[in-house]
Every structure is written in C-alpha cells, then in structure tokens.
Design an enzyme around this catalytic site. Sequence first.
Site, mmCIF file in Angstrom:
data_model
loop_
_atom_site.group_PDB
_atom_site.id
_atom_site.type_symbol
_atom_site.label_atom_id
_atom_site.label_comp_id
_atom_site.label_asym_id
_atom_site.label_seq_id
_atom_site.Cartn_x
_atom_site.Cartn_y
_atom_site.Cartn_z
ATOM 1 N N LYS A 166 -4.130 -4.400 3.675
ATOM 2 C CA LYS A 166 -5.448 -4.188 4.305
ATOM 3 C C LYS A 166 -6.117 -2.915 3.821
ATOM 4 O O LYS A 166 -7.341 -2.841 3.715
ATOM 5 C CB LYS A 166 -5.299 -4.110 5.830
ATOM 6 N N SER A 221 0.806 -1.225 0.000
ATOM 7 C CA SER A 221 0.000 0.000 0.000
ATOM 8 C C SER A 221 0.837 1.271 0.000
ATOM 9 O O SER A 221 0.388 2.306 -0.504
ATOM 10 C CB SER A 221 -0.954 0.006 1.196
ATOM 11 N N ARG A 222 2.025 1.221 0.555
ATOM 12 C CA ARG A 222 2.855 2.428 0.587
ATOM 13 C C ARG A 222 4.319 2.046 0.806
ATOM 14 O O ARG A 222 4.662 0.882 0.944
ATOM 15 C CB ARG A 222 2.392 3.392 1.681
ATOM 16 N N GLY A 223 5.181 3.057 0.813
ATOM 17 C CA GLY A 223 6.598 2.840 1.089
ATOM 18 C C GLY A 223 7.275 1.865 0.150
ATOM 19 O O GLY A 223 7.097 1.915 -1.072
ATOM 20 N N ILE A 224 8.037 0.961 0.730
ATOM 21 C CA ILE A 224 8.807 -0.010 -0.046
ATOM 22 C C ILE A 224 7.900 -0.875 -0.910
ATOM 23 O O ILE A 224 8.165 -1.084 -2.094
ATOM 24 C CB ILE A 224 9.647 -0.900 0.897
ATOM 25 N N GLY A 225 6.821 -1.397 -0.324
ATOM 26 C CA GLY A 225 5.932 -2.283 -1.067
ATOM 27 C C GLY A 225 5.324 -1.619 -2.285
ATOM 28 O O GLY A 225 5.242 -2.223 -3.362
ATOM 29 N N TYR A 262 10.445 -8.148 18.183
ATOM 30 C CA TYR A 262 10.411 -7.918 16.743
ATOM 31 C C TYR A 262 11.393 -8.853 16.039
ATOM 32 O O TYR A 262 11.059 -9.475 15.017
ATOM 33 C CB TYR A 262 10.770 -6.463 16.456
#
Length: 313
Positions: free
Chosen positions: A37, A14-18, A172
């Site tokens: 999502k 949806s944003r950034g790297i992807g 994480y």
Amino acid sequence: MTSKQQVALVVGASRGIGRQVAIDLAKEGYAVVVAAKSTSDANATKPFPPDPNSQQSTISTVEREIREAGGTATAIAVDTRNFESVQKLVDETVKIYGHLDVLIYNSGAIWWASIEKTPMKRFQLMQRINVEGLYGTVQAALPHFEKNGWKGRIIVVSPPIYSRFFRGKTAYAMGKVGMSILTKGLAMDWEREGKKDMAITSIWPAASIQSAATGQITKTDPDSIKDLRKATIYSDAILAMLRAPVEDVNGLLELDEDFLRNHEGVTDFSKYSVVEGAVPRRIMPAKFPDLTVAEQADEGRRTDSTKMRTSKL
C-alpha cells in the site's frame, strides 16, 4: 528485461522481510514487481536508502534501491483487502513484463492478544489481509500461470500447523493457519491435476527476524535484540525453495533455518545474527506433527460444486 528473465511479484514488499526478498530476487536476476500500500517520492527520501524497517521504506524506495543496484523493478500499489485492486496488480505485472513466474505473498496484519481482547474490527482486518488477501492474489494469478504452461512457484508466509501456535493469538492464528491450509490444498489440486511444474510452499521463521514489529519490542526490552536474525535468512531460504525441485517443496510447510539446513546443507547460521556472536533463541518447535492420515489417498466419492450449481453467485 529479456524475454527469458524470470518475473517475481512480491506482495508486501515495502519494508522488512518483503523488502529483503525483493532486493535479493533482483540480485539473482529476477524482474521484480514490488507491491504494497505504501508509496512515496523515492527521489526526495533522505537519507537514502532509508531504514528498511521504518515508515520511510516504501515500495517506491525499494524500487529505487533495486534499480540503482542495476536490477529490474517496478513498484505497483495494491490494497490486498480489495480483490479488484489485487486483480489489477497481477494483470499490470503481466502487462509490463509479459508473464509471471513467481508469486510471493508476504502481506500481513498482526494482533497478538486473547480473543477477549481482540476487537471484531481487528479480527476482520487480519482475515481480509492475511487469508482473503492471499486467496484473492492466488485466484488472480492462476490464469496467468495457466497461460505460462502451468510453470511457476508460489511462496506463502505462513507457519507449520501445530497446537502451540494458537496460544495467546487465536484470531491471528486462524488466518495464518488458513493460509497454510491453502498451501496444502492447492498443492493437492496440482498433484491430482498433473501440474508437475507448479509448486506452492509456506515458509516461517525459526527465530524472530528483525522488522518493524520486533523493533517495538526492542524499544521496551533492548536486550531482546540478541534474539533477532537478519531478514537475509528468509530471502536465502526462499531463493533455495525456488531452486528446489517441485516434488521437494510442493505443499511443504517449512521453517527458514530448517530448510537451509536440510536442503542446502547450511550448518553455521551465525552470519544471520543481528548481534554478532549472539545465538538467537529458536521460537518454533524442533519437530512438527505429521498431518497425513492412513487414508490420505482415499477420496471416496468426490463432490464438485461447480457441476452442481443451479444459480450464479
């Protein structure tokens, strides 16, 4: 879409790297399924395209960006915490485009804090989205790779395994290192089973990449923007991994910069700096430990639980 067009499913796009990876795959001729999502009314989004690191960037707007640039894309919503949702995503991808050639898992949840300051719910969220989400997506994709004659690639956003990575973010790291173990293990399965046209590779940034997460940091420390790189370095490295021979990348845990340098001959990374002329600080080690042991090929007596089960789960 032509019958020969390669199909890539990008989970967490949806944003950034992807988003950048999805857009650049489309530019390279892939039919891209953009999954995450977040959805929206892309036609009502103004200004367009939106800030790629903002909440206004969704799988809907990414699909529109790709289509308006002449590419092929379909946005499909998915909740990677839900295996049924993941299965529907993969099945719908194949239903629309006929096959699956590339799977990229970029979906992830982040919480960097000590164990004491990491609530159980936050820990569970990270494990479900990071390691369980990846495992479920791979499980859902494998039957389709089989139908494709066991020809395909999987790219996982997870790090090389080394000691310093756990510091200050253990919860994480548990999930992310688990994802890297899946890369190593599945690669071994394919090698043992003679699947010579399948490869799974993990990739991680050598320097911080501009994203929604780093945007929060630069708000409090504006000067830190000099240490950021554009997401294009990541997509360039992924495209290079997809071009590389299977034997060069199957089971590899690699950094974007290092892969471009060692496999593509790139020596000048200045075009990736967010601030022109800046040299972003490398956040990862220059050298990683070798995980192999002398007895690597000695499996001893293999145990196969599928041949020992007496009850169905």
